[in-house]
Design an enzyme around this catalytic site. Structure first.
Site, short mmCIF file in Angstrom:
data_model
loop_
_atom_site.label_atom_id
_atom_site.label_comp_id
_atom_site.label_asym_id
_atom_site.label_seq_id
_atom_site.Cartn_x
_atom_site.Cartn_y
_atom_site.Cartn_z
N LYS A 32 -13.11 27.43 -7.21
CA LYS A 32 -14.05 27.32 -8.34
C LYS A 32 -15.45 27.47 -7.78
O LYS A 32 -15.69 27.20 -6.60
CB LYS A 32 -13.92 25.96 -9.04
CG LYS A 32 -14.46 25.95 -10.45
CD LYS A 32 -13.44 26.54 -11.41
CE LYS A 32 -14.00 26.76 -12.78
NZ LYS A 32 -12.92 27.07 -13.74
N ASP A 56 -16.34 31.15 -16.58
CA ASP A 56 -16.09 29.78 -17.06
C ASP A 56 -17.28 29.48 -17.97
O ASP A 56 -17.93 30.42 -18.47
CB ASP A 56 -15.97 28.80 -15.88
CG ASP A 56 -15.37 27.45 -16.30
OD1 ASP A 56 -14.14 27.33 -16.38
OD2 ASP A 56 -16.14 26.49 -16.55
P1 NDP Z 1 -18.27 28.98 -22.96
O1 NDP Z 1 -19.49 28.90 -22.16
O2 NDP Z 1 -17.86 30.27 -23.56
O3 NDP Z 1 -18.28 27.91 -24.14
C1 NDP Z 1 -18.42 26.55 -23.86
C2 NDP Z 1 -18.48 25.80 -25.18
O4 NDP Z 1 -18.42 24.41 -24.92
C3 NDP Z 1 -19.77 26.04 -25.92
O5 NDP Z 1 -19.55 25.89 -27.30
C4 NDP Z 1 -20.65 24.93 -25.38
O6 NDP Z 1 -21.73 24.59 -26.23
C5 NDP Z 1 -19.67 23.80 -25.27
N1 NDP Z 1 -20.09 22.89 -24.19
C6 NDP Z 1 -20.31 23.21 -22.90
N2 NDP Z 1 -20.73 22.14 -22.20
C7 NDP Z 1 -20.78 21.14 -23.08
C8 NDP Z 1 -21.16 19.80 -22.98
N3 NDP Z 1 -21.58 19.26 -21.80
N4 NDP Z 1 -21.06 19.02 -24.09
C9 NDP Z 1 -20.65 19.56 -25.27
N5 NDP Z 1 -20.28 20.85 -25.42
C10 NDP Z 1 -20.36 21.62 -24.36
O7 NDP Z 1 -17.11 28.43 -21.98
P2 NDP Z 1 -15.53 28.59 -22.09
O8 NDP Z 1 -15.11 28.65 -23.51
O9 NDP Z 1 -15.13 29.67 -21.19
O10 NDP Z 1 -15.03 27.22 -21.44
C11 NDP Z 1 -14.75 26.06 -22.21
C12 NDP Z 1 -13.83 25.16 -21.43
O11 NDP Z 1 -12.60 25.85 -21.14
C13 NDP Z 1 -14.35 24.70 -20.06
O12 NDP Z 1 -13.85 23.39 -19.80
C14 NDP Z 1 -13.71 25.68 -19.10
O13 NDP Z 1 -13.61 25.15 -17.80
C15 NDP Z 1 -12.34 25.82 -19.74
N6 NDP Z 1 -11.57 27.01 -19.39
C16 NDP Z 1 -12.10 28.26 -19.52
C17 NDP Z 1 -11.32 29.37 -19.23
C18 NDP Z 1 -11.81 30.75 -19.43
O14 NDP Z 1 -11.03 31.68 -19.23
N7 NDP Z 1 -13.05 30.98 -19.87
C19 NDP Z 1 -9.96 29.24 -18.70
C20 NDP Z 1 -9.48 27.87 -18.66
C21 NDP Z 1 -10.28 26.83 -18.98
P3 NDP Z 1 -23.23 25.11 -25.88
O15 NDP Z 1 -23.22 26.56 -26.20
O16 NDP Z 1 -24.11 24.30 -26.74
O17 NDP Z 1 -23.44 24.84 -24.42
O1 2IT Z 2 -10.53 27.29 -15.55
C1 2IT Z 2 -10.02 28.42 -15.49
O2 2IT Z 2 -8.81 28.58 -15.33
C2 2IT Z 2 -10.90 29.57 -15.62
N1 2IT Z 2 -12.11 29.40 -15.84
C3 2IT Z 2 -10.36 30.97 -15.46
C4 2IT Z 2 -10.29 31.34 -14.00
C5 2IT Z 2 -9.92 32.77 -13.71
O3 2IT Z 2 -9.93 33.09 -12.51
O4 2IT Z 2 -9.64 33.54 -14.62
#
Ligand code: NDP
Ligand code: 2IT
Length: 460
Positions: free
Chosen positions: A140, A180
């Protein structure tokens, strides 16, 4: 007889002692890292029956080794803002474990990023990646850079500066970052360009989540959210339930949340709420996803703008209130520790049937206990959100073969992978004496794969 019934009481006691000792050493060696401690505690607690059954893991010091990153890189990221002022952020990459494949995991740009956050995410990624069944190790990275309010030029200059240093440590067979929080297709594009410029060749497999025109995979954008819903649908199906006709609450409105909402709606659910870091919207008619996509994916607006388009919907400041909305299924898809024990009890009191973690570690340890003790179907993050990294590995496979699968081909593979993870977690939980507990099942199943590889490869 389950595996755990075969092991003797004193073997379980020895395993518990080993877990307690290693956990205490981790806390001592990594002070002031509460998120990392939390992730370690959750996994270690689950592993006791597996360690009792396989004493060779203790003999080989697997827990001591698996909790210590193979490498942790921190670096300065300097850049110049639009006013000409020099800015300095800190960059991170933790290369946690390469026992079953090259390091793989996303990059997070958010002001809350620190060593603890990066290490909890990297640690979780080891087991998640193992669960996918694909040959990828755990990593990460990211930065405490805050993308909010930054111009296009600032985002590009920061991201290029970040990659100028990170590129020394990654490569298609070494370490493959992806997105992420705060890192999406735009940032991956700038990073890919900078890596290519420095290295001088077109190494498509060095990053995943790329644009479709230069080596990206169809369905990667949708993969985490769709995969989450596929996993939860399997979990519901086993109880004769399903998304069809259910009311769903999703936190966040980023990549994971948007595509979880899309797939849940396609399966016949009504999604009534979503959020961002300022507050949440409640739309009793069902969220209009086109509006959310336009606000978030195109205009990078706040979610409160939704009520200007749909005046019958409500906007509320603050993030925790969303869990007081009555729903059948809750999908936390924003960030870590967004559901505490109070929110969990509110969900239970309102009759929630299932919780599926799209974000990483969105539930506190106390919240997980509330769900498990109240017979809520609980899909833990490292199993339920593995679809994103699984399709990243499929992107790497397509890059290596120099071909591209169709959306339907990738989606079908994703669905199969999520079903396999579900079955593996269920079977492992039952075999180790915790039927129905997918936290235990997923943790043990992911751990055994990595631990066996570490034993086979010798002490290092
Ligand atoms: P994005 O940046 O696309 O979206 C994040 C969302 O969560 C936004 O709506 C954001 O709001 C909100 N958010 C972020 N930080 C906070 C906080 N501290 N408090 C409240 N809301 C918050 O990220 P992702 O959708 O990619 O990621 C979301 C989650 O999923 C994370 O935990 C990530 O680790 C996990 N994840 C992501 C993967 C991926 O492929 N992208 C894979 C597996 C897990 P705002 O815009 O206001 O910051
Ligand atoms: O938390 C996760 O699994 C991710 N942000 C995706 C990682 C990846 O290598 O696609």
């Amino acid at each position: 007889m389950t595996i755990v019934q075969e092991v003797k009481h004193d073997a379980l006691q020895a395993a518990q002692q080993y877990v307690d000792d290693v956990y205490a050493a981790i806390v001592k060696r990594n002070p002031d890292e509460p998120e990392f401690h939390q992730a370690a505690k959750e996994i270690f607690t689950s592993l006791v029956p597996a360690l009792a059954k396989h004493p060779e893991y203790m003999k080989n010091g697997i827990l001591e080794r698996i909790a210590e990153p193979e490498r942790m890189i921190t670096f300065r990221v300097s850049w110049v803002d639009d006013q000409g002022k020099v800015r300095v952020n800190r960059g991170y990459r933790v290369q946690f474990n390469s026992a079953i494949g090259p390091y793989k995991g996303g990059l997070r740009f958010h002001p809350s990023v620190n060593a603890s956050v990066i290490k909890f995410l990297g640690f979780e990624q080891i087991f998640k990646n193992a669960l996918t069944g694909q040959p990828i190790g755990g990593a990460k990275g990211g930065s405490d850079f805050d993308p909010k309010g930054k111009s296009e030029g600032e985002i590009m200059r920061f991201t290029q500066s970040f990659m100028t240093e990170l590129c020394k440590y990654i490569g298609p067979d070494v370490d493959i970052p992806a997105g992420d929080i705060g890192v999406g297709a735009r940032e991956i594009g700038y990073m890919f360009g900078q890596y290519k410029r420095i290295h001088g060749g077109f190494e498509a497999g060095v990053l995943t989540g790329k644009g479709l025109g230069y080596g990206g995979s169809l369905a990667r954008k949708e993969a985490t959210g769709y995969g989450l819903v596929y996993f939860v649908e399997e979990m519901l199906k086993a109880k004769g339930l399903g998304f069809a006709g259910s009311t769903v609450v999703v936190s966040g409105s980023g990549n994971v949340a948007i595509y979880a909402m899309e797939k849940a709606s396609q399966l016949g659910a009504k999604v009534v709420a979503c959020s961002d870091s300022n507050g949440y919207i409640y739309d009793p008619n069902g969220i209009d996803l086109d509006t959310v996509k336009r606000l978030k994916e195109v205009e990078r607006q706040r979610i409160r703008e939704y009520v200007n388009v749909h005046p019958h919907a409500e906007y509320h400041e603050g993030c925790f209130g969303i869990w007081s909305i009555p729903c059948d299924i809750a999908l936390p898809c924003a960030t870590q520790n967004e559901i505490n024990d109070v929110s969990a009890r509110a969900l239970v009191a309102n009759g929630v049937k299932a919780v599926g973690e799209g974000a990483n570690m969105p539930s506190t340890l106390e919240a997980i206990d509330v769900f498990l003790n109240n017979d809520v179907l609980f899909a833990p993050a490292k199993a339920a959100n593995a679809g994103g990294v699984a399709v990243s590995a499929l992107e790497m496979a397509q890059n290596s073969m120099r071909l591209a699968w169709t959306f339907d081909e990738v989606d079908a593979k994703l669905k199969q992978i999520m079903t396999n993870i579900y079955r593996n977690s269920v079977d492992t939980a039952a075999a180790y004496g915790h039927p129905g507990n997918l936290v235990v099942g997923a943790n043990i199943a992911g751990f055994i794969k990595v631990a066996d590889a570490m034993v086979a490869q010798g002490v290092m």
